[in-house]
Design a protein around this motif. Structure first.
Motif, PDB file in Angstrom:
ATOM      1  N   HIS A 141       0.842  -1.210   0.000  1.00  0.00           N
ATOM      2  CA  HIS A 141       0.000   0.000   0.000  1.00  0.00           C
ATOM      3  C   HIS A 141       0.872   1.254   0.000  1.00  0.00           C
ATOM      4  O   HIS A 141       0.623   2.204  -0.751  1.00  0.00           O
ATOM      5  N   VAL A 150      -3.626 -10.312  -0.239  1.00  0.00           N
ATOM      6  CA  VAL A 150      -4.747  -9.666  -0.936  1.00  0.00           C
ATOM      7  C   VAL A 150      -5.908  -9.437   0.034  1.00  0.00           C
ATOM      8  O   VAL A 150      -6.527  -8.361   0.051  1.00  0.00           O
ATOM      9  N   LYS A 151      -6.184 -10.448   0.855  1.00  0.00           N
ATOM     10  CA  LYS A 151      -7.262 -10.350   1.852  1.00  0.00           C
ATOM     11  C   LYS A 151      -6.944  -9.284   2.898  1.00  0.00           C
ATOM     12  O   LYS A 151      -7.788  -8.454   3.262  1.00  0.00           O
ATOM     13  N   TYR A 166      -4.953  -6.750   2.602  1.00  0.00           N
ATOM     14  CA  TYR A 166      -4.961  -5.438   1.940  1.00  0.00           C
ATOM     15  C   TYR A 166      -6.381  -4.876   1.917  1.00  0.00           C
ATOM     16  O   TYR A 166      -6.614  -3.717   2.226  1.00  0.00           O
ATOM     17  N   LYS A 167      -7.336  -5.740   1.568  1.00  0.00           N
ATOM     18  CA  LYS A 167      -8.753  -5.346   1.517  1.00  0.00           C
ATOM     19  C   LYS A 167      -9.241  -4.946   2.904  1.00  0.00           C
ATOM     20  O   LYS A 167      -9.920  -3.924   3.080  1.00  0.00           O
ATOM     21  N   GLU A 168      -8.884  -5.750   3.900  1.00  0.00           N
ATOM     22  CA  GLU A 168      -9.310  -5.492   5.293  1.00  0.00           C
ATOM     23  C   GLU A 168      -8.754  -4.169   5.809  1.00  0.00           C
ATOM     24  O   GLU A 168      -9.475  -3.371   6.403  1.00  0.00           O
ATOM     25  N   GLU A 214      -9.457  -1.111   2.732  1.00  0.00           N
ATOM     26  CA  GLU A 214     -10.752  -1.049   2.058  1.00  0.00           C
ATOM     27  C   GLU A 214     -10.571  -0.751   0.568  1.00  0.00           C
ATOM     28  O   GLU A 214     -11.233   0.110  -0.011  1.00  0.00           O
ATOM     29  N   SER A 215      -9.601  -1.441  -0.009  1.00  0.00           N
ATOM     30  CA  SER A 215      -9.250  -1.227  -1.398  1.00  0.00           C
ATOM     31  C   SER A 215      -8.815  -2.561  -1.990  1.00  0.00           C
ATOM     32  O   SER A 215      -8.422  -3.468  -1.265  1.00  0.00           O
ATOM     33  N   ASP A 216      -8.895  -2.664  -3.313  1.00  0.00           N
ATOM     34  CA  ASP A 216      -8.525  -3.894  -3.996  1.00  0.00           C
ATOM     35  C   ASP A 216      -7.098  -3.779  -4.516  1.00  0.00           C
ATOM     36  O   ASP A 216      -6.784  -2.845  -5.268  1.00  0.00           O
TER      37      ASP A 216
END
Length: 323
Positions: free
Chosen positions: A101, A130-131, A133-135, A138-140
């Motif tokens: 990030h 990836v999971k 990062y999303k947590e 709040e982005s893909d």
């Protein structure tokens, strides 16, 4: 993707014996209470516990002290030592997610960080990153990579971030075909068929790629790294070479990265810190052995010569001695 060290650990940091999370939490609180901070105690505890144990300490601190350990440490510490201690307290997948990030969202894109992490992690690790990062953001991750990179370099990163590399064994006849396809796509072509390189290097299993590289060398009397060096340039060349190096020998890849981070004037502390933290429970023993054999100096002595203070002392603890 670690071709070397699969199924075993050669880390310098492991579970601390006679571990007591509550006692560690209380000692950390005491080290930060009142006037001044005992950085030595903080370093001693956190650099000598495994990441799983550090997670227990974080929970114990909140239970026993009623406060957030990372927040308290950020208030008491500063600069590189603070960054290193906070890095140690993040679970590995969340630490990798944070580094990615930062690489994507800072001023400009740190392609080197994207390459290092995505080329060296296995399928399961990438899926967890990836999971996380999303947590955390709040982005893909894939979308962020696509908005910050372009061309064939972007396509390699998107392929890697799927965490979908084949995990089967080598296929001898397929390895011959793949080696021939790579030669036809590069050395034997007018221009380079980048798509063929991406398809093979990003999807085949590690054992299979090792067989492909052997076939390539045998058939053409040239190392695949030399071909990539002459056929590709810029970030595409860098990511392709990183994939090949990690397939051949992941610890050797990181030994080279550490050497480059500390040679010359100034130290690349971000890279030094990231590798020491992320490999300390995986393959740092192997990295140290390769570092010494290749560069004639121990990793420990290089760290001592290039860093200072509590930051240095903590890195030396993670290094696990001068062997």
């Amino acid at each position: 993707m670690a071709a070397q060290g699969v199924g075993r650990t050669s880390g310098t940091v492991c579970d601390y014996p006679d571990f007591d999370a509550n006692q560690d939490a209380e000692m950390l609180h005491k080290a930060m209470k009142g006037f001044g901070t005992d950085e030595g105690v903080i370093s001693d505890i956190l650099a000598e516990r495994s990441n799983a144990q550090r997670q227990q300490i974080i929970r114990a601190y909140k239970t026993v002290i009623g406060k957030n350990l990372i927040d308290d440490l950020k208030c008491e510490l500063s600069r590189k030592f603070e960054s290193l201690i906070v890095a140690l307290l993040l679970p590995p997948d969340h630490y990798d997610a944070k580094e990615l990030h930062d690489a994507l969202k800072g001023a400009g894109t740190s392609e080197d960080v994207l390459i290092e992490i995505l080329a060296s992690r296995n399928n399961a690790q990438i899926q967890q990153i990836v999971k996380a990062y999303k947590e955390d953001f709040e982005s893909d991750l894939e979308e962020d990579i696509c908005s910050d990179t372009s061309g064939y370099f972007q396509r390699v990163l998107v392929s890697l971030v799927q965490g979908n590399r084949d995990e089967g064994n080598a296929d001898a006849s397929q390895a011959e075909d793949d080696a021939k396809a790579l030669y036809e796509a590069g050395e034997n072509a007018w221009g380079t068929d980048e798509e063929k390189f991406i398809a093979i290097l990003c999807s085949r299993s590690v054992p299979h790629l090792l067989a492909v590289f052997d076939e390539y060398q045998k058939a053409n009397d040239i190392d695949i790294e030399d071909s990539i060096g002459s056929e590709c340039s810029g970030t595409l060349q860098q990511v392709m070479l990183a994939i090949v190096k990690c397939v051949k020998n992941t610890p050797a890849y990181f030994a080279e990265k550490l050497y480059n981070a500390m040679k010359g004037a100034g130290t690349d502390d971000d890279t030094l810190m990231r590798i020491m933290v992320s490999r300390s429970e995986i393959d740092l023993v192997e990295i140290k052995a390769i570092y010494k054999a290749k560069y004639g100096d121990t990793l420990n002595s290089s760290i001592v010569g290039d860093t200072s203070g509590d930051y240095k002392n903590t890195l030396v603890k993670l290094c696990g001695g001068d062997d």
